[in-house]
Design an enzyme around this catalytic site. Sequence first.
Site: not given
Length: 668
Positions: A160, A162, A182, A244, A273, A292-294
């Site tokens: 996608g 990202i 997909r 995720r 988390e 989880h600091i993307g």
Amino acid sequence: MQNQELPCVLISSFEGPYGVNEDHVEDLKKHFNLITMQEFLENKTHLSQKIQAIYIWGGKPHIDQELLQSLPTLKIIVNPGAGLDHLDLNMIASFGVKLANTPHAVTNSTADMGMALLLASARRILEGNEIATSPDTKHFSINWMGQEVTGSTLGIIGMGNIGYKIAQRAKGFEMKILYHNRNRRKVEEEQAVGAHYCAQLDELLQQSDFVMLAVSLTPQTHKLIGKRELGLMKPTASLVNIGRGQLVDQDALVEALQTGIIKTAGLDVTYPEPLPRSHPLLKLKNVILTPHIGSATHQSRRLMMENMVESLLAALSGLPIPNESPLFSSKESTVYLGVRFSVQWLSGKNHALGERGRMRKKFWYESPSLGPHLTHNTSSWENLTKHTSKKTRKEDSIRKRALDGILCRALSDLISTSEVNQDVYDLNVEFSKVSLAPDFSACRVYWKTSLSAEQNDHIETVLRRSASRFRHLLITHQILRNVPPVVFIRDKESAAIAEVNRLLEIADFGPPDEKDLTQSDPSECKASAASVSSHVSESTVQPSLFGINHEALHKQIMEYKRNKEKGHEGVSIGSAEQEREQVSMLQKQVKKKMKKAKRPKDDDITPQEYFLNRYDNQLDKDDTFFEECKPEYELQEALEKLELEDNSICEEQSSLTAGLGENKLKKC
């Protein structure tokens, strides 16, 4: 103290790990009256009728059925980031509430995080840091090594926004890029980053040195990477997960890392988390874990906030929501929503209009027929571009002209910088005027076109895509309290003037390369002129634009060019013969005129008259004079005789009459 006239928005809190970012609070208070969950629970009866939106930050407030039932006028929920797996979409849809997120705001920062984990796991950065900082380290081993990134193979699962940004970054490392998605990307997009599509996931896993998970969590992708998939990967491979935690079977991952099935892993996400402090992943040295600091950069989080504010303002004004998320998952929910949504939306709308009419402050440019209070009617893009026939009062026209000037200057300032985005800045386009609709339904921005149709289409696409961003910046810069949808329209008047100037230039000076053609072979000149003629005639010109009939103008120009071509042919083929014919015709006219003006016959003439008559007869018989002289001289002489004809005839008649009278007197 907050402004009570602004629409009420529910937030989690101002403090704590789930509180709204303190740098964003003041910006939010410019547009909304912020109500915390604690304030809402303490005064639910009074505030439940006022809250029109929910602002989620850090996953809070938690959206459940009880909360939605207590907010009868709720219109929209805004959520940061791209993932919506923590929300019950069907339940939200059943209450007739809209949902928006910020998928584009987190693209670059998350892609950067993916590459950081890839590099850190490949070069064993954390292990190296421990060795370098440990008090027990006496020397650095020369045999302590990691994995080469340059030239290796990267497999991206989920191509996608990202995933594609990751591919762009990987290209800089000269990596071979495989991807499984997909839907396959366009060939041009694949070629731009050198990516190769793998229809089967197993094929990608077997060939990749690094496997990057950048896919959304759905029932189909839950535990997408399990024991079997990990067994297909190379023993030297690394797994990076920025999607995720539930995309990976964590128990199978622990086993694969402990037994050497794969070499390393870099995880920005886990489930849950944070992990329990006794979880085995926390004890492995070949695993890099981040909390989880993307998207955790100042720039990304601010852009997320701005996108959420933009969606809130659009929803509360009854306008199309820029980043609205689809909520319908089945036909039943769509039908059910259709009934409930109509009642809910209408009741909320009437209540909101009543509140605004009673409480909102009136600005200098507002009147019964002009102002942002009229923006509650949603219009399609086609309707926004059309001119309204609604008449305004004289004082409203003055207000409108003032607003047009303010908006035109503000938009011109925005497009001259990269604040909107780099694509808009690179267009180098110029705005000719701004026209605000009298009913405040649209802000029409007219831009000057170029002569290239392809370039105009590109400019139109970029401007239309950035229209919501323009509007958001106008609001955040407080140009106006509210700004209607911004629509960009080609300035047909300037386009028509440019086209007319081009056609007139061709009519006056010929096509741009005509000077070169005149020096070449006549046949080539004729062919080129024909091609230019066909090119001009085939140009896409509107038949009647601003009172100019372009078809008739084209015909006149083509007729002019055809006559011009015939003239060139005559000169090159038989110019001497043509000029002789013109000379002879003019000579006959001169003789005919002179015969009419000849004096009456008289036998008694003077010697002077005798020699004059003899000279005239000699001119009639002998044509050698005309053959020896140049044609240009003959034409000039004949034209001068014709111009002076009337005066010379009169003078000659009077002189001849006077001479005859003197001769007769002498004889007597």
